[in-house]
Design an enzyme around this catalytic site. Structure first.
Site, PDB file in Angstrom:
ATOM      1  N   CYS A   1       0.763  -1.203   0.000  1.00 38.78           N
ATOM      2  CA  CYS A   1       0.000   0.000   0.000  1.00 38.78           C
ATOM      3  C   CYS A   1       0.809   1.275   0.000  1.00 38.78           C
ATOM      4  CB  CYS A   1      -0.812   0.023   1.280  1.00 38.78           C
ATOM      5  SG  CYS A   1      -0.831  -1.542   2.112  1.00 38.78           S
TER       6      CYS A   1
ATOM      7  N   ASN B   1       2.972  -0.705   5.275  1.00 38.97           N
ATOM      8  CA  ASN B   1       3.188  -0.951   3.851  1.00 38.97           C
ATOM      9  C   ASN B   1       4.265  -1.996   3.758  1.00 38.97           C
ATOM     10  OD1 ASN B   1       3.965  -0.961   1.190  1.00 38.97           O
ATOM     11  ND2 ASN B   1       4.735   1.133   1.179  1.00 38.97           N
ATOM     12  N   GLY B   2       3.934  -3.120   3.162  1.00 41.01           N
ATOM     13  CA  GLY B   2       4.918  -4.183   3.032  1.00 41.01           C
ATOM     14  C   GLY B   2       4.309  -5.490   3.418  1.00 41.01           C
TER      15      GLY B   2
ATOM     16  N   MET C   1      19.193 -27.988 -16.682  1.00 38.29           N
ATOM     17  CA  MET C   1      18.038 -28.593 -17.349  1.00 38.29           C
ATOM     18  C   MET C   1      16.918 -28.982 -16.392  1.00 38.29           C
ATOM     19  SD  MET C   1      18.873 -28.239 -20.429  1.00 38.29           S
ATOM     20  CE  MET C   1      17.665 -29.116 -21.404  1.00 38.29           C
TER      21      MET C   1
ATOM     22  N   GLU D   1      16.635 -13.392 -20.556  1.00 37.41           N
ATOM     23  CA  GLU D   1      17.320 -12.261 -19.946  1.00 37.41           C
ATOM     24  C   GLU D   1      18.625 -12.021 -20.672  1.00 37.41           C
ATOM     25  OE1 GLU D   1      18.424 -12.604 -15.809  1.00 37.41           O
ATOM     26  OE2 GLU D   1      18.977 -10.488 -15.800  1.00 37.41           O
TER      27      GLU D   1
ATOM     28  N   LYS E   1      14.758 -22.084 -10.325  1.00 41.87           N
ATOM     29  CA  LYS E   1      15.383 -21.451  -9.170  1.00 41.87           C
ATOM     30  C   LYS E   1      14.629 -20.206  -8.739  1.00 41.87           C
ATOM     31  CE  LYS E   1      18.838 -19.405 -12.205  1.00 41.87           C
ATOM     32  NZ  LYS E   1      20.196 -19.023 -12.404  1.00 41.87           N
TER      33      LYS E   1
END
Lengths: 1521, 471
Positions: A25, A256-257, A501, A915, A966
């Site tokens: 929030c 908040n959190g 893999m 990425e 991961k």
């Protein structure tokens, strides 16, 4: 039908659980220091709240807010006015209850009478009720449906002491709450809730948006409503089943959190309550405990615990310091008293860990505090007219520049406090020093701690004979693979091994092989709603220290207390165990609890033995033993070891139930534990420490056998422990938890395949959604291991079984990618042979059913009316729904990458860049009609190669929150693997190590992802934005949050995803099958009517038509393929991607090996066409003509139980196949585009003007405007248009200048490009210059400001994240993580917070003032110059990767000087002026920070040496550290 | 541990084991293959990539030998551990290490674009080292079940089963029809490929572990099935496939036409010092030898004939010449059906493919020539090429065209077992025949196959018998 009570909450059906819900929030508070109540305070608070609106969210009906509220002082004047004739005592001597009552009359009357009775029973008096005037007309539909009847009651102390009114009101409230809750079964009292009951404060809140609050509560606009302070909160919930009661502020705080450790906190609170006593509350304590109401949010539980400690005598700041302590690891400089305070309280209260900005007040103190890592923003302003304003963002109130006295931000772990009585702001140091010295904590701590080191030192440790060792290893199920794959790397290099893999074996419960009990647990991890932590680079907030304590009453503060055994980490060696047992210390009384049993076929004997262990443990605790050692040392032929996790967790739960948990510590001495996860699990389930003795013997043996080279047995043990420690830190950090202390008992695992009886009894509170094995099967698994170790009728084995978990071994764990499967797929695509593909797919489908996937237990309904296949939409229509999984160049080579792109583009499908950027060349057509461009571009945490151009070339932008193999981790590409090509597309320097952080540093919370999505939509409005999540419990609520954050698409990734490299623990033990994640997501989105606006995509071992059909029926309309595509191109599942030795040239950068690449795009095309064709066949048989008709039709699936297996037949899929959500009659797939926020007036103006400018060859413009924090992502849209029009080079410098005045919203200057200059007079919020690739940002205070900029925070956190170019000049200081992952921008700033230049890989940063802690952590490139007159910079700098030196050589001097001159010119900085005026005198005070690697690379470049160039290999993300 | 496991395949080339020179080796019947050095072997082992999916182990080798694991031990210098790993899956690595066609090497991942890892030779050397060092010893059997088992046939399947059973604590008697133990190992494989002391050495161990060998007992005639079933708790039939396929063409009755097994067995007997009656003596010396059948047994006849001084040796095969390289429809990791040249072929043997034998021509009752025709193969089968008939000089002919089920075998008769459509004994996945307590394994179930498959069968059958005996 749906069961929904009047409060709007829904019965938990399907996969939904209310505890998954997250919220986050905007918060804020305002106060006048003079403490006088004013109506304008309230007004301004509400204005602030409205200016934080974008941090909240609205639901599916676009009107119902997730919640908003304000807390003020009790408005005495108002009440006196409206309560005519009621004899109100003086202000502060009566309590006001703000109560949500049921709308239904009977229930309401019941509640009211309960309240009145309780008041009377406490000797107090209820003098009035008032119906709170509201205007419901402004509410959204669902808010109105659940709107309570809101009333205030006025309570006086009656016959009780006025002075004890606060305590009495507290106890009264608890009594009322509990007595009404007791009637829940008979009456729907779900709407009942007491917002506040206090003589000082009152809370007005509800289920609306900030805009609606003062239209709803008429009191708030009443002039008589006056208060010296106002706390506000705007909520963003991941769910749109918000309820009125869940809105904030709570009774003391607005938060908040998110508290990641909440489960542990709850359990520890329960256990504490077993031995609590309070001088203040006395016998009333029994009325208030248990204080935690688990149906509330994490924030509300925090509030409840805080309240208890506060009412019992600690001041609010004191309680905040205990509950959210700052980091106090030895590396951090801190006064001894304060450190002692934290150490002392560590045994009383575990940290409530996670991103948290909390505003708190008790009516006298008003303050804010931030978590130790500074993961939420909080900015404050002090004014000359005596106001204090603090909020999640700067600029929430418009204050004239001349009025500002100071600007600042809350720093990690620091507190900001206003004392309304003393009418001043109390600095962090002062308040903490005062509290720390209240009692002699230092002495107490010293007296209390017992250190292991101090105990008697045994001369030797028992040794195991080789044969004995083998037999033990067999008993505990060791395999050769455990030794060689897992333990050798740990003992040799002190770190966990890496694998490639992903995981292609089944879920343990569906397999017929035996597994350790630990295999049935899956670790939870942070995604979106909270950030994982980087345990390496941000180590200083992490801690493995713990205390095994004999707890005693935590409520009262006393000198005495108790003795605690202090451990520096929770892994005990064999030697440590000898020490503990022989310590003879009077406060350390250990007792062994034998954990063995005689296995039988029913599991009864296991149960009896467990009960015996618990009873013995209970008795021992009562008898005063302080260390309960659960040991399976006595396991031998005929005596099987009890699975240690069962023993530990069960005992922990048992002792909690008996209120004895605090009496003694639990230590597991077990032969079973060997991997990191085996240590993490017992710690999360109640053990205090673990001694893996067989593992220690094994490690010694490995060394003695010469398998570790020159490493001695002692070194090997040390390395092994180090590896475990690192692994543990990684495990916590994956969940965003930073200390062992708060990890204890968190149970941050989901059971996958355990029966509910087992989880309810022994792992109470653990989620287990598919049922599974019970004690009988657990016992049988132990028995099977025993039979292996002590075979009755054959020889004793000489060797350990080979083990086949990480690679294929015959007769061991089955892998889907069997030799047959790989070669059949090769055959089918090479020869274009659909018949062979069918063989492949039936092999796979059978494998899924026989050993291991949930979809194997699903069957298509038989009673459908088939259609002719010719009526089913064609293959081409289906392949358009296909995407390739994200695989970066680096993990696979350019050849493979481009082949995949080519194939996908030919099919109208989409490939994913992964990425690490993409060569812009690929945007040009490869051949007529052919394209090698990745239509999906990934935005990952490293932001490598994320330039404005990259973003603009995308059709879809995918924010990767986690990766199946991961989740919760970052990665690393070692410098020697960064070739020129890789460096070029990643915008970094060849040879420089690249680190991807675990979290996105612009996403710590749900509202942050909304901001990033907005950024991306702004810079490239044509691209869709998708968010990649990994299947995990609660993914549905996260997905709902993401949908509310305006994503176009959500990808649910299965646990099995492949990878270039990942720690083995992550591959096996994190994440869930996609079936669970997908079903939960679908159910949740539909419940929240969000599904219709968002695409749902799934990936993770999709290969056959059946897979696709099941996925579609469970709710996916798009499908991703990863490993299978690589196999098409020739991959043979070597699983050596991370070693760069791929022999078929797919996942290697080695030029020789790359020549072996034989892949062709057509192979992929064939495979995908085959899969689509097979899907069509299924569709025809089920009677579907299009995929759209099919999506979400879970009613077409039925459970097909496994019959022939002894474990799988315990599994059920009720929750996955739940059809509850179908009753909502919301669309089951995407039918409409997402809502688009209407463009603001100023964007519309810009849009209008742009058209004409962009026709010019080189436009030159200056625009002036005012700006507020609601204007976000300024400049990005413009930048996108410029790149589109003029290409990546942009425009000449200063072509377009935007001159803004005021407070800019987040992401000011994001994606800025060359030619654009943004000038901002005022202040900026977080993410300034995010991903900028050129241009200039100039920030300085507004003219007329009177504060000193170099001492004031005028810029938020996370500046220049992922920037690749451009310049930034800030006349003032900035927040945490300045220039994080900068790879090319130059910046000058006058002071920054913690973690400056973290992960930086390029660019130049000049800091003219103080830096926070941990500067340059993970910085592998670029240069920073820090002006350091204090000469203390080195202690704040993380020297792991960088060197410090003075600025002596000419080029450095010139660089700094030029930047300073520009800084002076653009901002008029007085500081720069002062330095430049006396340049020679100041120059020696500059420190140059240069990464060691980077320097070497620069030197080599300078010497014109061969830079290894193209011959360098690159493999993605090898974690080496 | 000096290991270079992950890049070895890029830096080290495969080296074949040394062979004795052709001229030298054809002068005797001693072994051909020499030994690579230990260092070289360690280097060769480094070529193993430790694949995630080891096709050698998981696809190629019927026994499931754990090549990656023993290579790993070998490059760590740990020979003893390597031997133990081998013995986990294979009772007789010294046999397979010599005569296995190495399906593992064919399916080695490196076969995709490189030379495969050296597996067979390394297996042999590990075993030899074990013998040398005295690591291979009779094992103590701690437990006696009191159950009696009979194994019929002492070939690789029978021996493997016998050893597994005796090690499970059962009493084992092996019945062998012939005068010596070993079956095909003894009498089928020429000693230049498998010297017979290798078998004897292993038999000593088997005997020491308690296996009783009864030779020259033909079950069905010397003792009855009833007797066996009465006196033994379980019976395993592993009698192999020894009835040669005959060639019924005119002139078959001529002298000088023998089955391959007649010749090879006789050769083995001669080398063992047995006397052969003159009327049975087969003498290739100075003869023009033709071998009909292009398989391994034929090749063994060729090698033996060359050693015995044949003037010419010709091997003819009905099927077409296999390709030099793999064909697309026969991809890795399948066994490649390519042209294979044995040491015997190198030693001087003419090979003809697509040749149909139509008739034997002789003088004085002895064969002199073979009438042949060339064939054309297509998908539907073969057809003679018109006018392609030709004559081949032949004064000694060996028929080596495989083996067929023996309908008149007293064994099957005596047990009255069900057979498969091809005529072999029918056995389920648990190796049980149609009679309770009677199991069957090896070639007699599968038809003629490899030694390694026979061992695999023997081991599995033993495991099932063990389970049967305990239940």
């Amino acid at each position: 039908m749906m069961q929904r009570n009047s409060a709007g909450s829904v019965k938990e059906t399907g996969l939904y659980r209310s505890r998954y819900e997250h919220d986050s929030c905007g918060i804020g508070c305002i106060a006048y220091l003079d403490g006088n109540p004013r109506h304008e305070t309230v007004q301004q608070g509400i204005t602030m709240l409205k200016n934080l609106q974008h941090r909240g969210a609205v639901g599916g009906d676009r009107k119902t807010g997730d919640g908003a509220g304000v807390m003020t002082a009790v408005p005495d004047e108002l009440f006196r006015g409206v309560l005519e004739g009621v004899p109100l005592p003086d202000a502060g001597e009566y309590g006001v209850g703000m109560v949500f009552l049921p709308r239904e009359q009977k229930a309401r009357e019941f509640c009211m009478s309960e309240i009145e009775q309780a008041v009377i029973s406490r000797g107090m008096e209820c003098i009035a009720w008032r119906k709170v005037p509201v205007d419901a007309g402004s509410l959204g539909e669902s808010a109105r449906q659940s709107e309570p009847d809101i009333r205030q009651c006025f309570i006086t102390s009656g016959s009780t002491e006025v002075s004890s009114l606060p305590q009495n009101l507290y106890v009264l409230r608890r009594i009322i709450e509990r007595s009404i809750q007791r009637r829940e079964e008979e009456l729907d009292v779900s709407q009942f809730y007491i917002c506040s009951l206090s003589e000082r404060t009152i809370v007005y809140k509800g289920m609306f948006t900030p805009e609606q609050i003062d239209r709803y509560y008429l009191d708030l606009t009443d002039q008589r409503t006056a208060s010296p302070f106002c706390v506000v909160h705007s909520r963003f919930s991941t769910n749109t089943l918000p309820q009125w009661r869940l809105a904030q502020p709570l009774r003391y705080i607005a938060h908040n959190g998110e508290f990641n450790t909440i489960q542990g906190n709850i359990r520890r609170q329960h256990s504490r309550e077993g031995f609590m006593a309070s001088r203040v509350l006395g016998n009333d304590l029994q009325h208030v405990t248990p204080v935690i109401d688990e149906t509330g949010s994490d924030s509300s539980m925090f509030d409840q615990v805080m309240e208890l400690f506060h009412v019992s005598g600690r001041s609010v700041p004191h309680v905040m310091m205990m509950m959210i302590p700052e980091a106090y690891s030895p590396e951090i400089m801190m006064g001894e008293d304060k450190r002692a305070f934290y150490e002392y309280h560590a045994t009383i209260m575990e940290p409530w860990d996670g991103p948290a900005a909390v505003v708190f007040t008790d009516g006298r103190y008003l303050g804010g505090t931030l978590d130790r890592n500074g993961l939420r923003p909080a900015r404050y302003t002090l004014t000359h007219d005596g106001r204090v304003i603090m909020a999640s963002e700067a600029g929430v109130l418009d204050i004239k520049p001349g009025l500002v006295r100071a600007k600042g931000r809350l720093q990690p772990g620091k507190m900001f406090l206003v004392d309304l009585e003393q009418q001043r702001v109390v600095p962090d140091n002062e308040i903490k020093a005062k509290i720390s010295r209240q009692f002699p904590y230092r002495r107490w701590v010293k007296q209390r701690n017992i250190e292991l080191r101090g105990l008697f030192m045994p001369s030797g440790v028992p040794k195991l004979e080789k044969r004995q060792l083998l037999s033990k290893q067999l008993v505990f199920g060791y395999t050769d693979e455990d030794l060689k794959t897992l333990m050798v790397p740990m003992a040799k290099q002190g770190q966990e091994a890496i694998g490639s893999m992903g995981n292609d074996t089944g879920v343990p419960v569906l397999s017929d092989h035996t597994h350790l009990l630990t295999s049935y647990f899956r670790q939870l991890f942070a995604q979106v709603t909270n950030p994982p932590i980087d345990p390496l680079r941000e180590q200083l907030v992490m801690s493995l220290e713990s205390y095994i304590e004999n707890e005693s009453n935590p409520l009262d503060l006393e000198a005495k207390q108790y003795r605690a055994l202090k451990l520096s980490h929770p892994i005990l060696s064999i030697r440590d165990m000898v020490r503990l047992r022989n310590s003879g210390h009077r406060d350390l009384l250990p007792i062994d609890l034998d954990c063995t049993f005689t296995p039988d076929h029913t599991g009864a004997s296991l149960k009896v033995s467990l009960d015996h262990v618990y009873a013995a443990g209970e008795q021992a605790a009562r008898d005063g033993y302080s260390l309960l050692i659960l040991t399976d040392r006595n396991a031998a032929q005929g005596k099987a070891p009890i699975p240690f996790l069962l023993a530990a967790s069960g005992l922990h739960n048992h002792l909690i139930k008996k209120g004895l948990r605090g009496k003694a510590g639990i230590i597991c001495e077990t032969g079973e534990a060997r991997e990191v996860i085996h240590m993490a699990l017992p710690l999360a389930y109640g053990a205090d420490a673990v001694c893996p003795y067989v593992a220690f013997h094994t490690v010694r043996d490995l060394s003695e056998e010469g398998l570790l080279g020159v490493i001695t047995p002692d070194e090997a043990s040390d390395n092994y422990v180090n590896a475990l420690k690192k692994g543990l830190l990684k495990t916590f950090s994956r969940m965003g938890i930073s200390t062992l202390h708060s990890f204890f008992g968190t149970q941050i695992f989901e059971a996958l395949g355990l029966s509910r009886e087992v989880t309810d009894t022994y792992f109470t509170g653990t989620i287990s959604r598919i049922g599974g094995i019970g004690l009988r099967e657990i016992s049988r698994e132990v028995q099977q291991r025993m039979e292996r170790a002590f075979p009755q009728h054959t020889r004793q084995p000489k060797l350990l079984p080979p083990g086949g978990t990480y690679r294929y071994r015959r007769n061991e764990e089955a892998h889907y990618w069997s030799p047959e499967a790989v070669y059949k797929l090769h055959q089918s695509v090479r020869n274009d042979d659909y018949a062979v593909y069918k063989e492949f797919s039936s092999l796979m489908d059978r494998a899924y059913r026989e050993y291991g996937e949930l979809r194997g237990l699903m069957a298509f309904r038989k009673d459908c009316t088939p259609v002719d296949i010719s009526e089913v939409e064609p293959v081409e229509a289906i392949t358009r729904r296909f995407v390739s999984a994200a695989m970066s160049i680096g993990s696979i080579n350019a050849e493979t990458h481009e082949t995949i792109a080519l194939a996908m583009n030919r099919l109208g499908a989409k490939s994913n860049s992964g990425e690490g950027g993409e060569d812009p060349e690929r945007g040009r057509p490869a051949a007529p009609g052919e394209s090698r461009r990745s239509r999906i571009r990934q935005i990952a945490s490293g932001r490598f190669g994320v330039t404005t151009e990259y973003v603009l070339q995308a059709d879809e932008l995918q924010i990767k929150m986690a990766q199946g193999a991961k989740p919760g981790e970052g990665g690393q590409l070692p410098g020697h693997k960064v070739s020129e090509y890789i460096a070029a597309i990643r915008h970094t320097t060849p040879g420089v190590t690249l680190i991807s952080p675990p979290p996105h540093h612009d996403i710590y919370s749900i509202e942050d992802i909304a901001q990033l999505i907005l950024d991306l939509h702004t810079v490239n409005p044509e691209a869709e934005v998708s968010v990649k999540l990994v299947s995990a419990p609660g993914i549905g609520t996260i997905a709902s949050g993401v949908a509310k954050a305006q994503a176009d698409r959500i990808l649910v990734s299965g646990q099995n995803g492949g990878t270039g490299a990942s720690p083995l623990t992550a591959i096996r033990h994190a994440g869930l099958p996609w079936e669970l994640g997908l079903a939960e997501t679908q159910q949740s989105l539909i419940r929240n009517s969000l599904r219709e606006g968002v695409y749902l995509q799934v990936d993770g071992h999709l290969k056959t038509g059946r897979d696709l059909a099941v996925a579609a029926l469970l709710g996916a309309e798009e499908f991703g393929f990863g490993t299978s595509l690589l196999i098409c191109l020739g991959c043979v599942m070597m699983r050596k991607c991370h070693l760069n030795t791929c022999p078929v040239g797919v996942a290697t950068q080695d030029p020789e090996l790359k020549k072996k690449f034989r892949g062709k795009a057509v192979y992929i095309q064939r495979f995908l066409q085959f899969a689509a064709q097979e899907l069509r066949e299924v569709m025809a048989s089920l009677g579907f003509r299009t995929v759209d008709e099919m999506v979400g039709r879970v009613d077409m699936l039925e459970f097909q139980p496994a019959v022939n297996t002894w474990k799988a037949n315990q599994v059920n899929l009720e929750e996955i196949l739940s059809q509850e959500h179908l009753h909502f009659s919301h669309p089951l797939h995407r039918v409409r585009p997402r809502y688009q926020e209407p463009a603001s007036a100023w964007e519309r103006t810009l849009e209008r003007k742009l058209g004409s400018w962009l026709e010019e060859e080189s436009p030159k413009r200056l625009i002036r405007r005012k700006i507020t924090n609601r204007q976000r992502t300024t400049g990005a849209y413009l930048s996108g248009r410029i790149i589109k029009r003029y290409g990546p080079e942009g425009l000449p410098e200063d072509s377009i200048t935007l001159q803004c005045t005021g407070s800019a919203g987040q992401s000011f200057g994001a994606f800025l490009v060359p030619g654009v200059t943004l000038k901002l007079a005022g202040e900026a919020n977080d993410y300034l210059g995010k991903a900028m690739s050129g241009g200039k940002i100039i920030l300085h205070p507004q003219r007329g400001s009177t504060f000193r900029p170099e001492r004031s925070t005028i810029c938020g956190n996370v500046v220049l994240y992922g920037a690749t170019g451009g310049e930034v000049y800030i006349h003032g200081t900035a927040g945490e993580r300045f220039a994080v992952r900068n790879s090319g921008a130059a910046a000058v700033v006058e002071g920054i917070g913690d973690h400056g230049c973290e992960y930086m890989t390029g660019g130049t940063v000049v800091v003219l003032g103080p830096t926070g802690k941990n500067f340059a952590a993970g910085m592998s490139g670029g240069i920073a110059y820090v002006y350091d007159p204090s000469e203390l910079f080195d202690i704040r700098c993380n020297l792991d990767m960088v060197d410090l030196e003075s600025v002596w050589n000419a080029s450095d001097r010139k660089a700094v000087r030029e930047l300073l001159e520009r800084h002076l010119k653009y901002t008029g900085s007085t500081l720069a002026g002062m330095i430049l005026r006396d340049w020679e005198a100041h120059l020696p005070l500059f420190v140059k920070v240069i990464p060691v690697d980077y320097r070497k690379v620069l030197e080599r470049m300078k010497m014109n040496e061969d830079r290894d160039g193209e011959t360098l290999s690159a493999t993605e993300e090898v974690y080496d550290g | 541990m000096a290991r270079n496991r992950h890049t070895g395949f890029m830096t080290v080339d495969r080296r074949e084991p040394p062979c004795r020179e052709k001229d030298q080796r054809i002068g005797d019947f001693q072994g051909i293959e020499g030994m690579l050095s230990k260092d070289e072997l360690a280097r060769q082992s480094e070529r193993c990539m430790d694949c995630g999916v080891p096709y050698c182990h998981a696809f190629g080798c019927p026994l499931g030998n754990r090549m990656p694991d023993y290579h790993d031990e070998l490059c760590g210098g740990n020979w003893k551990a390597a031997l133990e790993i081998l013995h986990e899956t294979n009772n007789f690595p010294e046999f397979t290490g010599r005569v296995c066609p190495a399906l593992c090497e064919a399916s080695c991942t490196l076969s995709v674009g490189y030379e495969p890892v050296l597996c067979r030779h390394i297996e042999m050397q590990i075993a030899e080292r074990g013998w040398q060092e005295g690591w291979i010893k009779p094992q103590e059997i701690p437990w006696k079940s009191g159950k009696r088992t009979a194994v019929i046939g002492s070939g690789p399947a029978g021996l493997a089963a016998a050893q597994e059973l005796v090690r499970c604590g059962h009493q084992v008697t092996v019945f062998e029809q012939s005068d010596r133990i070993g079956g095909i190992l003894r009498y089928g494989i020429p000693s230049y490929k498998l010297e017979k002391w290798v078998i004897d050495r292993r038999l000593e161990q088997l005997q020491a572990e308690g296996i009783i060998f009864e030779t020259e007992v033909t079950v069905g005639s010397d003792i009855s099935a009833r007797y066996l079933r009465k006196h033994f708790d379980a019976v395993l039939i592993a009698a192999g496939a020894s009835r040669p396929r005959d060639l019924e063409v005119p002139g078959r009755e001529l002298k000088g036409i023998h089955t391959a097994m007649e010749f090879l067995t006789q050769q083995a007997r001669l080398l063992s010092g047995d006397r052969v009656p003159p009327e049975e003596y087969i003498d290739p010396k100075g003869k023009q030898v033709v071998i009909i059948g292009g398989g391994d047994t034929g090749s063994d006849c060729a090698g033996t004939s060359i050693r015995r001084g044949a003037e010419t040796v010709t091997q003819i095969e009905l099927l077409g010449k296999p390709p030099e390289m793999r064909r697309e429809e026969n991809p890795w990791p399948e066994w490649p059906n390519t042209l294979r040249t044995s040491t015997s072929h190198e030693e001087g043997c003419t090979r003809l493919w697509s040749v149909l034998t139509k008739q034997f021509y002789g003088t004085e009752g002895r064969v002199r020539k073979i009438g042949c025709a060339k064939l054309n193969w297509d998908k539907s089968g073969f057809s003679e090429i018109p006018g392609s008939d030709f004559l081949l000089d032949a004064d000694l002919v060996f028929l080596s065209m495989g083996f067929i089920p023996d309908e008149n075998d007293p064994l099957a008769d005596s047990f009255s077992l069900e057979t498969s459509p091809q005529g072999w004994i029918a056995a389920g996945r648990d190796y049980a025949s149609s009679e309770p307590g009677v199991f069957a394994a090896g070639d007699i179930v599968t038809g003629p196959s490899l030694i390694v498959r026979a061992i695999h069968h023997g081991r599995n059958a033993a495991a099932h018998i063990h389970r049967y005996l305990l239940s």
